[in-house]
Design a protein around this motif. Structure first.
Motif, PDB file in Angstrom:
ATOM      1  N   LEU A  76      16.496  49.725 -31.901  1.00 12.44           N
ATOM      2  CA  LEU A  76      17.871  49.534 -31.421  1.00 12.44           C
ATOM      3  C   LEU A  76      17.969  48.287 -30.545  1.00 12.44           C
ATOM      4  O   LEU A  76      18.929  47.521 -30.641  1.00 12.44           O
ATOM      5  N   GLU A  77      16.979  48.080 -29.712  1.00 13.97           N
ATOM      6  CA  GLU A  77      16.997  46.944 -28.782  1.00 13.97           C
ATOM      7  C   GLU A  77      16.767  45.606 -29.481  1.00 13.97           C
ATOM      8  O   GLU A  77      17.420  44.614 -29.161  1.00 13.97           O
ATOM      9  N   ASN A  78      15.847  45.574 -30.454  1.00 11.56           N
ATOM     10  CA  ASN A  78      15.381  44.298 -30.988  1.00 11.56           C
ATOM     11  C   ASN A  78      15.774  43.972 -32.425  1.00 11.56           C
ATOM     12  O   ASN A  78      15.742  42.801 -32.814  1.00 11.56           O
ATOM     13  N   LEU A  79      16.120  44.979 -33.233  1.00 15.93           N
ATOM     14  CA  LEU A  79      16.299  44.729 -34.657  1.00 15.93           C
ATOM     15  C   LEU A  79      17.702  45.021 -35.203  1.00 15.93           C
ATOM     16  O   LEU A  79      18.064  44.490 -36.249  1.00 15.93           O
ATOM     17  N   CYS A  80      18.451  45.844 -34.530  1.00 21.62           N
ATOM     18  CA  CYS A  80      19.737  46.291 -35.074  1.00 21.62           C
ATOM     19  C   CYS A  80      20.859  45.305 -34.781  1.00 21.62           C
ATOM     20  O   CYS A  80      20.873  44.632 -33.751  1.00 21.62           O
ATOM     21  N   ALA A  81      21.811  45.256 -35.730  1.00 23.15           N
ATOM     22  CA  ALA A  81      23.002  44.419 -35.572  1.00 23.15           C
ATOM     23  C   ALA A  81      23.794  44.876 -34.355  1.00 23.15           C
ATOM     24  O   ALA A  81      23.757  46.048 -33.971  1.00 23.15           O
ATOM     25  N   ARG A  82      24.512  43.954 -33.764  1.00 28.19           N
ATOM     26  CA  ARG A  82      25.353  44.227 -32.606  1.00 28.19           C
ATOM     27  C   ARG A  82      26.813  44.198 -33.012  1.00 28.19           C
ATOM     28  O   ARG A  82      27.182  43.475 -33.907  1.00 28.19           O
ATOM     29  N   PRO A  83      27.658  44.976 -32.345  1.00 24.73           N
ATOM     30  CA  PRO A  83      27.342  45.887 -31.251  1.00 24.73           C
ATOM     31  C   PRO A  83      26.746  47.183 -31.791  1.00 24.73           C
ATOM     32  O   PRO A  83      26.969  47.544 -32.951  1.00 24.73           O
ATOM     33  N   LEU A  84      25.990  47.873 -30.943  1.00 27.76           N
ATOM     34  CA  LEU A  84      25.534  49.210 -31.299  1.00 27.76           C
ATOM     35  C   LEU A  84      26.741  50.141 -31.302  1.00 27.76           C
ATOM     36  O   LEU A  84      27.740  49.884 -30.629  1.00 27.76           O
ATOM     37  N   ILE A  85      26.637  51.200 -32.057  1.00 30.54           N
ATOM     38  CA  ILE A  85      27.681  52.225 -32.069  1.00 30.54           C
ATOM     39  C   ILE A  85      27.298  53.263 -31.017  1.00 30.54           C
ATOM     40  O   ILE A  85      26.207  53.836 -31.070  1.00 30.54           O
ATOM     41  N   GLU A  86      28.191  53.462 -30.072  1.00 30.61           N
ATOM     42  CA  GLU A  86      27.981  54.457 -29.013  1.00 30.61           C
ATOM     43  C   GLU A  86      29.163  55.424 -29.065  1.00 30.61           C
ATOM     44  O   GLU A  86      30.318  55.001 -29.115  1.00 30.61           O
ATOM     45  N   LYS A  87      28.836  56.724 -29.054  1.00 36.57           N
ATOM     46  CA  LYS A  87      29.902  57.709 -29.145  1.00 36.57           C
ATOM     47  C   LYS A  87      29.416  59.049 -28.626  1.00 36.57           C
ATOM     48  O   LYS A  87      28.223  59.309 -28.552  1.00 36.57           O
ATOM     49  N   THR A  88      30.376  59.879 -28.279  1.00 36.31           N
ATOM     50  CA  THR A  88      30.098  61.276 -27.985  1.00 36.31           C
ATOM     51  C   THR A  88      30.624  62.059 -29.173  1.00 36.31           C
ATOM     52  O   THR A  88      31.764  61.867 -29.604  1.00 36.31           O
TER      53      THR A  88
END
Length: 155
Positions: A76-88
């Motif tokens: 998640l920190e180094n390889l994934c496209a941005r923005p990360l998906i954050e949700k509840t």
């Protein structure tokens, strides 16, 4: 191989919140290709890698495997496209089905969607009062699309 069959809707009110169970999700995408997506997800301290095929109608193939939490955090920190998906994510029962309601944060803040998994593409469901427009076939509302084109601020 599992097959995911689901319908998605925008949420129009907060009536669903009574009795809802919540979990926090952070996810990112390693691959956003036309034929498949590869997702890393951490849900309340548990990590998975998921490969999903292109959607055909309501269905798509889904392969999901647990992975070590430190590996998921590093990806998640180094390889994934941005923005990360954050949700509840909330689970709500309605008319014999478990609905998931995703309340997005970060660049998708304000977006609230409900999903219901089906046993087959022809299955009908009783829609709760708190769902509005169906967005199942609108590619803008796929989590993988929300990376490149966030729909925040109550879109």
């Amino acid at each position: 191989m599992a097959v995911e069959i689901e319908r998605k809707f925008l949420v129009t009110s907060g009536q669903w919140r009574v009795g809802a169970r919540a979990c926090n999700i952070r996810q990112g995408y390693l691959c956003l290709g036309m034929g498949a997506t590869v997702r890393i997800r951490i849900t309340d301290g548990t990590a998975f890698i998921t490969v999903k095929s292109k959607t055909e109608g309501l269905a798509r193939a889904e392969f999901e495997y647990p992975i070590p939490l430190p590996d998921a955090e590093a990806m998640l920190e180094n390889l994934c496209a941005r923005p990360l998906i954050e949700k509840t994510r909330y689970a709500v029962e309605h008319a014999g089905k478990v609905w998931t309601i995703d309340v997005f944060e970060g660049e998708n803040d304000g977006l609230v969607m409900a999903e219901v998994e089906l046993n087959g593409p022809e299955e009908t469901v009783d829609l709760p009062d708190w769902v509005g427009e169906e967005v199942t076939y609108d590619p803008r509302y796929r989590n993988s699309s929300l990376v490149n084109a966030p729909l925040g601020n109550g879109m």
